[in-house]
Write a protein that holds these residues in place. Structure first.
Motif, mmCIF file in Angstrom:
data_model
loop_
_atom_site.group_PDB
_atom_site.id
_atom_site.type_symbol
_atom_site.label_atom_id
_atom_site.label_comp_id
_atom_site.label_asym_id
_atom_site.label_seq_id
_atom_site.Cartn_x
_atom_site.Cartn_y
_atom_site.Cartn_z
ATOM 1 N N MET A 119 0.845 -1.185 0.000
ATOM 2 C CA MET A 119 0.000 0.000 0.000
ATOM 3 C C MET A 119 0.889 1.248 0.000
ATOM 4 S SD MET A 119 -3.036 0.808 2.630
ATOM 5 C CE MET A 119 -4.049 2.200 2.396
ATOM 6 N N MET A 120 0.578 2.174 -0.862
ATOM 7 C CA MET A 120 1.388 3.372 -1.010
ATOM 8 C C MET A 120 0.897 4.472 -0.071
ATOM 9 S SD MET A 120 2.276 4.992 -4.645
ATOM 10 C CE MET A 120 3.344 6.351 -4.807
ATOM 11 N N ASN A 121 1.808 5.174 0.524
ATOM 12 C CA ASN A 121 1.476 6.265 1.427
ATOM 13 C C ASN A 121 1.002 7.468 0.612
ATOM 14 O OD1 ASN A 121 1.290 8.155 3.438
ATOM 15 N ND2 ASN A 121 3.356 7.851 4.208
ATOM 16 N N SER A 122 -0.182 8.008 0.949
ATOM 17 C CA SER A 122 -0.721 9.135 0.200
ATOM 18 C C SER A 122 -0.167 10.477 0.678
ATOM 19 C CB SER A 122 -2.248 9.147 0.294
ATOM 20 O OG SER A 122 -2.636 9.350 1.641
ATOM 21 N N GLU A 123 0.640 10.437 1.727
ATOM 22 C CA GLU A 123 1.237 11.662 2.250
ATOM 23 C C GLU A 123 2.614 11.862 1.628
ATOM 24 O OE1 GLU A 123 0.586 13.235 5.818
ATOM 25 O OE2 GLU A 123 -1.490 12.675 5.601
ATOM 26 N N GLU A 124 2.956 13.107 1.374
ATOM 27 C CA GLU A 124 4.300 13.408 0.906
ATOM 28 C C GLU A 124 4.763 14.700 1.549
ATOM 29 O OE1 GLU A 124 3.970 15.454 -3.308
ATOM 30 O OE2 GLU A 124 3.142 13.439 -3.335
ATOM 31 N N LEU A 125 6.058 14.933 1.499
ATOM 32 C CA LEU A 125 6.619 16.136 2.114
ATOM 33 C C LEU A 125 6.484 17.323 1.181
ATOM 34 C CD1 LEU A 125 9.863 14.863 3.869
ATOM 35 C CD2 LEU A 125 7.692 15.492 4.910
ATOM 36 N N LEU A 126 6.097 18.425 1.762
ATOM 37 C CA LEU A 126 5.944 19.675 1.036
ATOM 38 C C LEU A 126 6.856 20.696 1.707
ATOM 39 C CD1 LEU A 126 4.440 21.492 -0.999
ATOM 40 C CD2 LEU A 126 2.716 21.835 0.779
ATOM 41 N N LYS A 127 7.709 21.345 0.952
ATOM 42 C CA LYS A 127 8.631 22.337 1.503
ATOM 43 C C LYS A 127 7.983 23.717 1.421
ATOM 44 C CE LYS A 127 13.124 24.424 0.726
ATOM 45 N NZ LYS A 127 14.294 24.454 -0.151
ATOM 46 N N ILE A 128 7.884 24.377 2.581
ATOM 47 C CA ILE A 128 7.384 25.746 2.622
ATOM 48 C C ILE A 128 8.423 26.618 3.317
ATOM 49 C CG2 ILE A 128 4.945 25.076 2.591
ATOM 50 C CD1 ILE A 128 4.891 25.710 5.612
ATOM 51 N N ASN A 130 9.580 21.300 6.172
ATOM 52 C CA ASN A 130 9.015 20.190 5.413
ATOM 53 C C ASN A 130 7.751 19.743 6.129
ATOM 54 O OD1 ASN A 130 10.953 19.924 3.295
ATOM 55 N ND2 ASN A 130 12.372 19.143 4.826
ATOM 56 N N ILE A 131 6.634 19.853 5.428
ATOM 57 C CA ILE A 131 5.336 19.531 5.992
ATOM 58 C C ILE A 131 4.804 18.275 5.313
ATOM 59 C CG2 ILE A 131 2.973 20.376 6.357
ATOM 60 C CD1 ILE A 131 5.086 22.118 7.719
ATOM 61 N N SER A 132 4.394 17.316 6.103
ATOM 62 C CA SER A 132 3.775 16.110 5.565
ATOM 63 C C SER A 132 2.298 16.396 5.337
ATOM 64 C CB SER A 132 3.949 14.962 6.557
ATOM 65 O OG SER A 132 3.323 13.807 6.067
ATOM 66 N N CYS A 133 1.832 16.192 4.097
ATOM 67 C CA CYS A 133 0.427 16.451 3.807
ATOM 68 C C CYS A 133 -0.041 15.587 2.643
ATOM 69 C CB CYS A 133 0.191 17.920 3.509
ATOM 70 S SG CYS A 133 0.844 18.489 1.934
ATOM 71 N N GLU A 156 -4.309 18.164 -0.383
ATOM 72 C CA GLU A 156 -4.249 19.358 0.466
ATOM 73 C C GLU A 156 -3.056 20.251 0.140
ATOM 74 O OE1 GLU A 156 -4.440 18.309 4.577
ATOM 75 O OE2 GLU A 156 -6.285 17.158 4.316
ATOM 76 N N ARG A 157 -2.239 19.829 -0.793
ATOM 77 C CA ARG A 157 -1.003 20.532 -1.141
ATOM 78 C C ARG A 157 -1.245 21.998 -1.507
ATOM 79 N NH1 ARG A 157 4.032 18.579 -2.612
ATOM 80 N NH2 ARG A 157 5.123 19.919 -4.065
ATOM 81 N N ALA A 158 -2.189 22.260 -2.373
ATOM 82 C CA ALA A 158 -2.462 23.631 -2.819
ATOM 83 C C ALA A 158 -2.917 24.511 -1.661
ATOM 84 C CB ALA A 158 -3.512 23.628 -3.932
ATOM 85 N N GLU A 159 -3.753 23.953 -0.793
ATOM 86 C CA GLU A 159 -4.238 24.738 0.344
ATOM 87 C C GLU A 159 -3.125 25.058 1.337
ATOM 88 O OE1 GLU A 159 -5.869 21.942 -0.622
ATOM 89 O OE2 GLU A 159 -7.894 22.580 -1.152
ATOM 90 N N ILE A 160 -2.233 24.086 1.562
ATOM 91 C CA ILE A 160 -1.113 24.322 2.484
ATOM 92 C C ILE A 160 -0.194 25.408 1.932
ATOM 93 C CG2 ILE A 160 0.934 23.287 3.567
ATOM 94 C CD1 ILE A 160 -1.650 22.285 4.816
ATOM 95 N N LEU A 161 0.101 25.342 0.640
ATOM 96 C CA LEU A 161 0.933 26.376 0.019
ATOM 97 C C LEU A 161 0.271 27.740 0.124
ATOM 98 C CD1 LEU A 161 2.199 24.483 -3.157
ATOM 99 C CD2 LEU A 161 3.587 25.268 -1.229
ATOM 100 N N LEU A 162 -1.014 27.788 -0.116
ATOM 101 C CA LEU A 162 -1.760 29.037 -0.023
ATOM 102 C C LEU A 162 -1.752 29.567 1.411
ATOM 103 C CD1 LEU A 162 -3.424 31.004 -1.699
ATOM 104 C CD2 LEU A 162 -5.429 29.622 -1.179
ATOM 105 N N ALA A 163 -1.922 28.670 2.375
ATOM 106 C CA ALA A 163 -1.893 29.078 3.776
ATOM 107 C C ALA A 163 -0.522 29.642 4.157
ATOM 108 C CB ALA A 163 -2.251 27.889 4.673
#
Length: 99
Positions: free
Chosen positions: A1-10, A18-21, A25-32
């Motif tokens: 099973m593949m993990n649906s979470e990935e790291l996002l650098k802000i 590095n935020i796990s999301c 939700e990636r676009a919303e986290i970047l916008l936030a």
């Protein structure tokens, strides 16, 4: 099973995080993050608060207050609001990329 979470650098105040999301939700986290950074800059420019920690707390408190006021407003749908922000951002990016 593949993990649906990935790291996002802000970046906030010049510091990388590095935020796990989930991908959806990636676009919303970047916008936030952009929104928070903008609020931080506004508080810095006022010049009333100098300490970085206090600036971040003031920005977060202001944003939390706005959110609570919006939630208390009758008929406000936060999910619809987030979708609209994402669509507006995508349209702006498309226009800016074409130039």
């Amino acid at each position: 099973m593949m993990n649906s979470e990935e790291l996002l650098k802000i970046t906030i105040m010049g510091r990388d995080f590095n935020i796990s999301c989930p991908e959806q939700e990636r676009a919303e986290i970047l916008l936030a993050a952009e929104f928070l950074e903008k609020r931080i800059q506004e508080i810095r420019e006022e010049g009333k608060i100098m300490d970085s920690d206090r600036i971040v707390i003031a920005a977060a408190l202001g944003i939390a207050h706005e959110l609570l006021v919006l939630r208390q407003s009758s008929g406000f749908d936060i999910e619809d609001f987030k979708r609209r922000i994402v669509l507006i951002r995508e349209k702006l990016n498309n226009v800016l990329i074409k130039k």
